[in-house]
Design an enzyme around this catalytic site. Structure first.
Site, PDB file in Angstrom:
ATOM      1  N   LYS A 161       6.327   2.012   2.648  1.00  0.00           N
ATOM      2  CA  LYS A 161       7.718   2.230   2.464  1.00  0.00           C
ATOM      3  C   LYS A 161       7.916   3.260   1.438  1.00  0.00           C
ATOM      4  O   LYS A 161       9.059   3.742   1.503  1.00  0.00           O
ATOM      5  CB  LYS A 161       8.279   0.878   2.438  1.00  0.00           C
ATOM      6  CG  LYS A 161       7.960   0.097   3.374  1.00  0.00           C
ATOM      7  CD  LYS A 161       9.184  -1.239   3.247  1.00  0.00           C
ATOM      8  CE  LYS A 161       8.680  -2.196   4.500  1.00  0.00           C
ATOM      9  NZ  LYS A 161       7.270  -2.848   4.351  1.00  0.00           N
ATOM     10  N   CYS A 202       7.751  -9.860   5.796  1.00  0.00           N
ATOM     11  CA  CYS A 202       7.244  -9.930   7.049  1.00  0.00           C
ATOM     12  C   CYS A 202       6.946 -11.363   7.167  1.00  0.00           C
ATOM     13  O   CYS A 202       6.032 -11.679   7.590  1.00  0.00           O
ATOM     14  CB  CYS A 202       6.331  -8.767   7.242  1.00  0.00           C
ATOM     15  SG  CYS A 202       4.746  -9.074   5.936  1.00  0.00           S
ATOM     16  N   PRO A 221       0.905  -1.324   0.122  1.00  0.00           N
ATOM     17  CA  PRO A 221       0.163  -0.051   0.114  1.00  0.00           C
ATOM     18  C   PRO A 221       0.823   1.189   0.016  1.00  0.00           C
ATOM     19  O   PRO A 221       0.355   2.226  -0.129  1.00  0.00           O
ATOM     20  CB  PRO A 221      -0.846  -0.135   1.263  1.00  0.00           C
ATOM     21  CG  PRO A 221      -0.041  -1.014   2.156  1.00  0.00           C
ATOM     22  CD  PRO A 221       0.584  -1.835   1.262  1.00  0.00           C
ATOM     23  N   GLY A 222       2.028   1.263   0.003  1.00  0.00           N
ATOM     24  CA  GLY A 222       2.891   2.248  -0.141  1.00  0.00           C
ATOM     25  C   GLY A 222       3.538   3.064   1.143  1.00  0.00           C
ATOM     26  O   GLY A 222       4.044   3.883   1.115  1.00  0.00           O
TER      27      GLY A 222
HETATM   28  C1  LIG Z   1       4.475  -6.856   0.873  1.00  0.00           C
HETATM   29  S1  LIG Z   1       3.276  -6.026  -0.296  1.00  0.00           S
HETATM   30  C2  LIG Z   1       4.524  -4.466  -0.013  1.00  0.00           C
HETATM   31  C3  LIG Z   1       4.194  -3.516   1.205  1.00  0.00           C
HETATM   32  C4  LIG Z   1       4.737  -2.085   0.768  1.00  0.00           C
HETATM   33  N1  LIG Z   1       6.272  -2.188   0.642  1.00  0.00           N
HETATM   34  C5  LIG Z   1       4.609  -1.452   2.131  1.00  0.00           C
HETATM   35  O1  LIG Z   1       5.362  -1.180   2.928  1.00  0.00           O
HETATM   36  O2  LIG Z   1       3.621  -0.681   2.054  1.00  0.00           O
HETATM   37  C6  LIG Z   1       3.926  -6.632  -1.843  1.00  0.00           C
HETATM   38  C7  LIG Z   1       3.355  -6.052  -2.900  1.00  0.00           C
HETATM   39  O3  LIG Z   1       3.906  -6.477  -3.825  1.00  0.00           O
HETATM   40  C8  LIG Z   1       3.094  -6.731  -5.073  1.00  0.00           C
HETATM   41  N2  LIG Z   1       3.681  -7.523  -5.952  1.00  0.00           N
HETATM   42  C9  LIG Z   1       3.820  -8.567  -6.132  1.00  0.00           C
HETATM   43  N3  LIG Z   1       4.250  -9.274  -7.339  1.00  0.00           N
HETATM   44  C10 LIG Z   1       4.684  -8.005  -7.918  1.00  0.00           C
HETATM   45  C11 LIG Z   1       5.323  -7.757  -9.064  1.00  0.00           C
HETATM   46  N4  LIG Z   1       5.787  -8.783  -9.870  1.00  0.00           N
HETATM   47  N5  LIG Z   1       5.713  -6.520  -9.516  1.00  0.00           N
HETATM   48  C12 LIG Z   1       5.228  -5.581  -8.753  1.00  0.00           C
HETATM   49  N6  LIG Z   1       4.318  -5.887  -7.534  1.00  0.00           N
HETATM   50  C13 LIG Z   1       4.299  -6.984  -7.266  1.00  0.00           C
HETATM   51  C14 LIG Z   1       1.717  -7.138  -4.278  1.00  0.00           C
HETATM   52  O4  LIG Z   1       0.545  -6.928  -5.169  1.00  0.00           O
HETATM   53  C15 LIG Z   1       1.757  -6.297  -3.195  1.00  0.00           C
HETATM   54  O5  LIG Z   1       1.165  -5.208  -3.081  1.00  0.00           O
END
Ligand SMILES: C[S@@+](CC[C@H](N)C(=O)[O-])C[C@H]1O[C@@H](n2cnc3c(N)ncnc32)[C@H](O)[C@@H]1O
Length: 476
Positions: free
Chosen positions: A234, A361, A231-232
């Protein structure tokens, strides 16, 4: 009378909001493709009465097996009600075990009409299981040790001292001793609707999650990619660390989550972030558009096993069926691990990148140490070394390969969630501060690509414009 009407109206809407969230939670759990945790779905911008919705969703989930049994035995969940099954279940919870006022709405009328039948069915189930009350029918309670409430001050909009002063009027507030602009409040402090949160001056972000962007330490003016961004949290932390200077491309594969990412970016006030709805693996590091990317934050999809308690996973049907136990070798974790290795190798292959932070996580070795170990030969061949983020932190990687002491883990024992961080750093000539890289070839492509960039700008902007969702501010 007027206040009873208002209460009934509020309950009516809360049940519908709760039913909508419950539907997404149950579908995500059944397909193992959750759109978000219970909390993140409740606290999404579309839910208006967050507090009541959260309580209703959690309580309905807690009573779900009993509600299904009672409604099933009474024949109420027939095909006519199937379409609004979640609303019927939430309403049944509210009328049987909750506040019980329900005069309007078709689901409410249905449950009120059958209230006696449902109560009798409940009594029969209690008698059959030889328990005297409904609480005894519920499964064993999962105790979650309350953790401090952490929050991050968004220095793009305010200062840490002014937030300390404002919150300090009603709460006990401490500054964290390790992560800058991180404040610590007592467990259970609810700030979800506080104006500081709603206007983006403060983000309710855990300490371990904040350690990731700090470990990457992008400098103001750098070009940075947040590879899996929604969700953004970071992403906007990176923007704050960069004082809003330079540029960040925030890539998110999932369309719905990309919208949440845009909302987070807007709330943060950062104007150096481009959100891209696309696959990070499709971004070509050799494309001139990315020639000057110096840092990548990779926080890919993971099992989330380190935050399952905070995510309230113990309320999900799959948990009570035991499907979430010991997933360390499950095919899901191995599949995730394969993607994580691919994404990390891809991040390391960007020719100009000097710093890559990888985080999860998850508590599973397969998603953490094993991923890092698998990409180490490639990383070394490209001139990267493992660096030691937060060297003062006591909990390091599991000792499963030489060098794992550079890795960082956090754990509920530290009063934090279960997180993992690895930092790869490539030595480059940098104002005389760092040693020049021995492999100067690493520097050559960057200069070449920079020159080629102008020539290819037209081509790359065309390619990028297909992917970019929100405003193109000409940052790349
Ligand atoms: C663990 S979450 C990220 C949380 C985010 N870093 C934060 O702190 O708010 C992982 C995200 O990666 C996205 N995702 C998964 N595979 C992906 C890819 N190949 N390219 C881009 N985003 C991807 C997922 O949909 C998910 O929203």
């Amino acid at each position: 009378m007027a206040s009873r009407d208002a209460a009934e109206r509020a309950a009516f809407f809360a049940r519908r909001e709760a039913a909508a969230v419950l539907r997404r939670v149950l579908r995500g759990d059944a397909t193992r493709r959750a759109a978000g945790s219970i909390k993140s779905l409740v606290y999404s911008p579309t839910v208006r009465n967050k507090r009541a919705t959260f309580a209703l969703v959690c309580q309905t989930l807690k009573y779900l097996p009993i509600l299904k049994e009672v409604l099933g035995s009474s024949g109420i969940l027939n095909s006519k009600c199937k379409k609004q099954e979640e609303l019927v279940v939430v309403t049944a919870y509210d009328i049987l075990f909750g506040q019980g006022i329900a005069v309007s709405g078709s689901a409410e009328q249905l449950i009120m009409t059958h209230k006696d039948t449902l109560s009798n069915a409940l009594d029969r189930i209690c008698a059959k299981r030889k328990v005297s009350n409904v609480e005894d029918l519920l499964g064993k309670k999962t105790e979650v040790k309350p953790k401090p409430r952490f929050l991050r001050v968004n220095t793009l909009k305010t200062t840490t001292d002014s937030v300390v002063e404002e919150l300090g009027k009603i709460h006990m507030v401490d500054k964290d001793d390790m992560v800058p602009d991180m404040l610590v409040l007592p467990p259970g402090t609810d700030l979800h609707s506080h104006p500081l949160v709603t206007n983006g001056k403060v983000f309710l972000q855990g300490k371990a999650s904040c350690m990731v962007a700090v470990a990457l330490s992008p400098k103001p003016g750098w070009k940075v990619i947040d590879a899996c961004a929604a969700p953004g949290n970071k992403t906007v932390h990176l923007a704050a660390l960069m004082n809003g200077e330079g540029s960040i491309i925030a890539c998110e594969l999932n369309k719905e989550r990309a919208k949440t990412l845009q909302h987070t970016v807007r709330r943060s006030g950062a104007n150096n972030i481009q959100t891209v709805n696309g696959d990070f693996l499709d971004i070509d590091g050799n494309d001139p558009s990315y020639a000057e990317v110096r840092a990548i934050l990779l926080d890919p999809s993971c099992s989330g096993s380190g935050i399952s308690a905070e995510r309230l996973d113990y309320l999900l049907p799959s948990y009570s069926r035991g499907e979430q136990d010991d997933a360390s070798t499950s095919s899901r974790v191995l599949k995730l691990s394969a993607f994580q290795k691919k994404a990390l190798s891809h991040a390391l292959s960007f020719p100009s990148v000097e710093r890559v932070v990888y985080s999860t996580c998850s508590i599973h070795q397969a998603e953490n140490e094993d991923v890092v170990n698998a990409v180490l030969p490639l990383a070394t061949s490209l001139g990267f070394e493992l660096a030691t983020p937060f060297p003062q932190w006591h909990r390091r990687g599991l000792p499963v390969f030489e060098g794992s002491e550079h890795l960082l883990r956090t754990d509920p024992e530290d009063n934090l969630e279960g997180f993992f961080i690895a930092l790869f750093v490539r030595k480059v000539a940098c104002g005389g501060v760092e040693e020049p890289s021995e492999d100067v070839a690493l520097e050559v492509p960057r200069k070449l690509v920079r020159r080629r960039r102008n020539r290819f700008r037209a081509f790359s902007s065309l390619r990028l414009s297909r992917m970019i969702l929100c405003s193109n501010r000409g940052l790349w």
